[in-house]
Scaffold this motif. Structure first.
Motif, PDB file in Angstrom:
ATOM      1  N   TRP A 171     -18.478 -22.211   4.390  1.00 43.83           N
ATOM      2  CA  TRP A 171     -18.643 -22.048   2.944  1.00 43.83           C
ATOM      3  C   TRP A 171     -18.474 -20.580   2.607  1.00 43.83           C
ATOM      4  CZ3 TRP A 171     -18.845 -25.382  -0.998  1.00 43.83           C
ATOM      5  CH2 TRP A 171     -19.206 -24.881  -2.243  1.00 43.83           C
ATOM      6  N   ARG A 172     -17.408 -20.252   1.927  1.00 42.62           N
ATOM      7  CA  ARG A 172     -17.108 -18.853   1.567  1.00 42.62           C
ATOM      8  C   ARG A 172     -16.484 -18.823   0.182  1.00 42.62           C
ATOM      9  NH1 ARG A 172     -16.540 -15.155   6.264  1.00 42.62           N
ATOM     10  NH2 ARG A 172     -15.505 -13.780   4.793  1.00 42.62           N
ATOM     11  N   ASP A 173     -16.787 -17.770  -0.551  1.00 39.77           N
ATOM     12  CA  ASP A 173     -16.218 -17.568  -1.884  1.00 39.77           C
ATOM     13  C   ASP A 173     -16.440 -18.767  -2.801  1.00 39.77           C
ATOM     14  OD1 ASP A 173     -15.291 -15.113  -0.987  1.00 39.77           O
ATOM     15  OD2 ASP A 173     -13.350 -15.922  -0.405  1.00 39.77           O
ATOM     16  N   GLY A 174     -17.548 -19.471  -2.606  1.00 43.67           N
ATOM     17  CA  GLY A 174     -17.888 -20.554  -3.502  1.00 43.67           C
ATOM     18  C   GLY A 174     -17.152 -21.850  -3.268  1.00 43.67           C
ATOM     19  N   ASP A 175     -16.592 -22.048  -2.058  1.00 42.61           N
ATOM     20  CA  ASP A 175     -15.915 -23.310  -1.758  1.00 42.61           C
ATOM     21  C   ASP A 175     -15.793 -23.453  -0.240  1.00 42.61           C
ATOM     22  OD1 ASP A 175     -14.811 -25.711  -2.458  1.00 42.61           O
ATOM     23  OD2 ASP A 175     -13.023 -24.888  -3.422  1.00 42.61           O
ATOM     24  N   TRP A 176     -15.473 -24.669   0.214  1.00 39.44           N
ATOM     25  CA  TRP A 176     -15.244 -24.892   1.637  1.00 39.44           C
ATOM     26  C   TRP A 176     -13.882 -24.346   2.030  1.00 39.44           C
ATOM     27  CZ3 TRP A 176     -19.190 -25.870   4.534  1.00 39.44           C
ATOM     28  CH2 TRP A 176     -20.245 -26.645   4.075  1.00 39.44           C
ATOM     29  N   LYS A 177     -13.836 -23.703   3.195  1.00 38.82           N
ATOM     30  CA  LYS A 177     -12.592 -23.196   3.767  1.00 38.82           C
ATOM     31  C   LYS A 177     -12.523 -23.587   5.236  1.00 38.82           C
ATOM     32  CE  LYS A 177     -12.577 -19.184   0.663  1.00 38.82           C
ATOM     33  NZ  LYS A 177     -11.553 -19.691  -0.261  1.00 38.82           N
ATOM     34  N   VAL A 178     -11.309 -23.741   5.742  1.00 34.88           N
ATOM     35  CA  VAL A 178     -11.114 -24.113   7.141  1.00 34.88           C
ATOM     36  C   VAL A 178     -11.282 -22.884   8.027  1.00 34.88           C
ATOM     37  CG1 VAL A 178      -9.399 -24.854   8.841  1.00 34.88           C
ATOM     38  CG2 VAL A 178      -9.658 -26.114   6.710  1.00 34.88           C
ATOM     39  N   ALA A 179     -12.046 -23.040   9.092  1.00 35.95           N
ATOM     40  CA  ALA A 179     -12.169 -22.007  10.123  1.00 35.95           C
ATOM     41  C   ALA A 179     -11.241 -22.407  11.269  1.00 35.95           C
ATOM     42  CB  ALA A 179     -13.610 -21.883  10.611  1.00 35.95           C
ATOM     43  N   LEU A 180     -10.234 -21.605  11.523  1.00 32.51           N
ATOM     44  CA  LEU A 180      -9.250 -21.942  12.549  1.00 32.51           C
ATOM     45  C   LEU A 180      -9.907 -22.073  13.918  1.00 32.51           C
ATOM     46  CD1 LEU A 180      -6.338 -19.564  11.470  1.00 32.51           C
ATOM     47  CD2 LEU A 180      -6.508 -22.032  11.084  1.00 32.51           C
ATOM     48  N   GLN A 181      -9.400 -23.004  14.708  1.00 32.35           N
ATOM     49  CA  GLN A 181      -9.883 -23.212  16.072  1.00 32.35           C
ATOM     50  C   GLN A 181      -8.779 -22.803  17.030  1.00 32.35           C
ATOM     51  OE1 GLN A 181     -12.180 -26.981  16.644  1.00 32.35           O
ATOM     52  NE2 GLN A 181     -11.421 -27.501  14.599  1.00 32.35           N
ATOM     53  N   GLU A 182      -8.944 -21.623  17.603  1.00 30.19           N
ATOM     54  CA  GLU A 182      -7.927 -21.055  18.497  1.00 30.19           C
ATOM     55  C   GLU A 182      -6.567 -21.026  17.815  1.00 30.19           C
ATOM     56  OE1 GLU A 182      -8.007 -23.098  22.208  1.00 30.19           O
ATOM     57  OE2 GLU A 182     -10.064 -22.503  22.678  1.00 30.19           O
ATOM     58  N   GLY A 183      -6.573 -20.613  16.547  1.00 27.69           N
ATOM     59  CA  GLY A 183      -5.341 -20.466  15.796  1.00 27.69           C
ATOM     60  C   GLY A 183      -4.797 -21.737  15.195  1.00 27.69           C
ATOM     61  N   SER A 184      -5.518 -22.834  15.304  1.00 25.94           N
ATOM     62  CA  SER A 184      -5.031 -24.114  14.807  1.00 25.94           C
ATOM     63  C   SER A 184      -5.953 -24.672  13.723  1.00 25.94           C
ATOM     64  CB  SER A 184      -4.920 -25.127  15.955  1.00 25.94           C
ATOM     65  OG  SER A 184      -4.507 -26.389  15.478  1.00 25.94           O
ATOM     66  N   LEU A 185      -5.373 -25.446  12.810  1.00 27.25           N
ATOM     67  CA  LEU A 185      -6.157 -26.084  11.761  1.00 27.25           C
ATOM     68  C   LEU A 185      -7.050 -27.181  12.317  1.00 27.25           C
ATOM     69  CD1 LEU A 185      -3.223 -26.409   9.221  1.00 27.25           C
ATOM     70  CD2 LEU A 185      -5.210 -24.913   8.921  1.00 27.25           C
ATOM     71  N   TYR A 186      -6.606 -27.829  13.384  1.00 28.72           N
ATOM     72  CA  TYR A 186      -7.328 -28.936  14.004  1.00 28.72           C
ATOM     73  C   TYR A 186      -7.660 -28.602  15.453  1.00 28.72           C
ATOM     74  CZ  TYR A 186      -5.208 -31.743  10.192  1.00 28.72           C
ATOM     75  OH  TYR A 186      -4.794 -32.234   8.984  1.00 28.72           O
ATOM     76  N   SER A 187      -8.644 -29.294  15.974  1.00 29.16           N
ATOM     77  CA  SER A 187      -8.870 -29.243  17.417  1.00 29.16           C
ATOM     78  C   SER A 187      -7.801 -30.089  18.095  1.00 29.16           C
ATOM     79  CB  SER A 187     -10.266 -29.782  17.753  1.00 29.16           C
ATOM     80  OG  SER A 187     -10.325 -31.184  17.483  1.00 29.16           O
ATOM     81  N   PRO A 188      -7.565 -29.920  19.403  1.00 27.50           N
ATOM     82  CA  PRO A 188      -6.568 -30.752  20.092  1.00 27.50           C
ATOM     83  C   PRO A 188      -6.868 -32.235  19.902  1.00 27.50           C
ATOM     84  CG  PRO A 188      -7.248 -28.923  21.488  1.00 27.50           C
ATOM     85  CD  PRO A 188      -8.164 -28.907  20.304  1.00 27.50           C
ATOM     86  N   ALA A 189      -5.858 -32.990  19.501  1.00 24.55           N
ATOM     87  CA  ALA A 189      -6.030 -34.422  19.267  1.00 24.55           C
ATOM     88  C   ALA A 189      -6.153 -35.164  20.590  1.00 24.55           C
ATOM     89  CB  ALA A 189      -4.848 -34.965  18.475  1.00 24.55           C
ATOM     90  N   LYS A 190      -6.955 -36.207  20.575  1.00 25.43           N
ATOM     91  CA  LYS A 190      -7.091 -37.047  21.758  1.00 25.43           C
ATOM     92  C   LYS A 190      -7.248 -38.499  21.325  1.00 25.43           C
ATOM     93  CE  LYS A 190     -11.951 -35.628  22.034  1.00 25.43           C
ATOM     94  NZ  LYS A 190     -12.951 -34.965  22.890  1.00 25.43           N
ATOM     95  N   GLN A 191      -7.116 -39.379  22.262  1.00 27.11           N
ATOM     96  CA  GLN A 191      -7.218 -40.798  21.946  1.00 27.11           C
ATOM     97  C   GLN A 191      -8.607 -41.110  21.410  1.00 27.11           C
ATOM     98  OE1 GLN A 191      -6.049 -43.316  25.160  1.00 27.11           O
ATOM     99  NE2 GLN A 191      -6.549 -45.210  24.115  1.00 27.11           N
ATOM    100  N   GLY A 192      -8.653 -41.893  20.326  1.00 30.79           N
ATOM    101  CA  GLY A 192      -9.932 -42.200  19.694  1.00 30.79           C
ATOM    102  C   GLY A 192     -10.160 -43.684  19.533  1.00 30.79           C
ATOM    103  N   GLN A 193     -11.388 -44.012  19.167  1.00 23.25           N
ATOM    104  CA  GLN A 193     -11.802 -45.382  18.902  1.00 23.25           C
ATOM    105  C   GLN A 193     -12.669 -45.390  17.650  1.00 23.25           C
ATOM    106  OE1 GLN A 193     -10.743 -48.071  20.439  1.00 23.25           O
ATOM    107  NE2 GLN A 193      -9.584 -46.945  22.004  1.00 23.25           N
ATOM    108  N   PRO A 194     -12.708 -46.492  16.918  1.00 25.67           N
ATOM    109  CA  PRO A 194     -13.497 -46.543  15.672  1.00 25.67           C
ATOM    110  C   PRO A 194     -14.998 -46.384  15.874  1.00 25.67           C
ATOM    111  CG  PRO A 194     -11.856 -48.294  15.724  1.00 25.67           C
ATOM    112  CD  PRO A 194     -11.877 -47.688  17.087  1.00 25.67           C
ATOM    113  N   ASP A 195     -15.492 -46.612  17.076  1.00 26.04           N
ATOM    114  CA  ASP A 195     -16.933 -46.498  17.304  1.00 26.04           C
ATOM    115  C   ASP A 195     -17.446 -45.117  16.947  1.00 26.04           C
ATOM    116  OD1 ASP A 195     -16.752 -49.060  18.261  1.00 26.04           O
ATOM    117  OD2 ASP A 195     -16.849 -48.511  20.397  1.00 26.04           O
ATOM    118  N   GLY A 196     -18.503 -45.071  16.138  1.00 28.37           N
ATOM    119  CA  GLY A 196     -19.102 -43.798  15.754  1.00 28.37           C
ATOM    120  C   GLY A 196     -18.514 -43.179  14.500  1.00 28.37           C
ATOM    121  N   PHE A 197     -17.495 -43.811  13.931  1.00 23.69           N
ATOM    122  CA  PHE A 197     -16.870 -43.290  12.713  1.00 23.69           C
ATOM    123  C   PHE A 197     -17.252 -44.163  11.506  1.00 23.69           C
ATOM    124  CE2 PHE A 197     -14.163 -41.444  15.952  1.00 23.69           C
ATOM    125  CZ  PHE A 197     -13.828 -40.202  15.420  1.00 23.69           C
TER     126      PHE A 197
END
Length: 256
Positions: A222-248
């Protein structure tokens, strides 16, 4: 005898070896060093204090030139043209019921009249999210998508946490040039890995074009009065991996 003073012998040797001279020089040197320390450290101490105060308030400094958020005011640093209801701090266990789906770049993204983005009239980016868990969820879906669009630079400069990582990200993306968006599937679920009023990590579940699911996460500040993305090792997302609906929390079938 009384009334008589013993005459002192004048000090011998070069003046710079005499005890009084050495003591005076050492004292002046000490004063000079302390003055330099105060001169150099003073602004840093003040800056650190001011930085801490601003971070607590969710304000990190002046807006960049051309920022559509315009003037911020109020204790929480919200822009004048962005007001949200931030009272509901309950972490969502299911999909919000007030969401509609709108196309942004190559993906359908959720939009909530309560959690945001409330400002969708700016050409370069949509913004103004609630400072709530659901607001963070909305921002995690939208911001990385529009940073991948034609107006990516505006979104990157205003919706990524400023710093060296953001500068490197913008430089690398500018050098890479425009590339057509690729089909990556659809958003189908989300979960909150962590949340506070100053930071959040949202995990996203997407379908794979070839079948199955992918899971990735987006870090926010939360910066400048709004949500902003904090880069993760220079990327917008963390490394993608295989997922399942459980827990979502699943979005359901309706996406416009």
């Amino acid at each position: 005898m009384f009334g008589l003073r013993r005459r002192r012998e004048p000090p011998s040797g070069p003046f710079y070896k005499q005890r009084g001279w050495v003591s005076a020089v050492m004292f002046l040197g000490f004063v000079l060093v302390m003055s330099l320390i105060a001169l150099v450290a003073g602004p840093e101490i003040e800056d650190d204090s001011e930085k801490s105060r601003k971070e607590l308030d969710g304000v990190s400094g002046p807006l960049s030139p051309g920022d559509p958020q315009q003037v911020r005011d109020g204790r929480d640093g919200r822009p004048r043209n962005c007001r949200t209801d931030d009272g509901d701090q309950e972490q969502p266990r299911s999909a919000p019921t007030d969401v509609t789906w709108r196309k942004r770049v190559a993906l359908m993204v959720p939009v909530s009249p309560k959690a945001g983005p409330l400002r969708t009239d700016e050409p370069g980016m949509w913004w103004c999210f609630a400072r709530t868990p659901t607001g963070a969820v909305m921002a995690a879906h939208l911001i990385p998508v529009q940073v991948s669009g034609a107006d990516w630079r505006t979104a990157a400069e205003q919706q990524i946490v400023p710093g060296k990582e953001r500068d490197m990200f913008v430089t690398a993306k500018a050098r890479a040039g425009a590339s057509p968006p690729t089909e990556v599937g659809r958003f189908v679920g989300f979960s909150l890995d962590s949340y506070s009023r100053g930071a959040a990590t949202v995990r996203l579940l997407l379908t794979r074009p070839s079948g199955g699911y992918l899971s990735t996460s987006v870090s926010l500040r939360w910066r400048d009065g709004d949500w902003k993305v904090a880069l993760q090792e220079g990327s917008l997302y963390s490394p993608a991996k295989q997922g399942q609906p459980d827990g979502f929390a699943m979005w359901g079938a309706a996406r416009g």
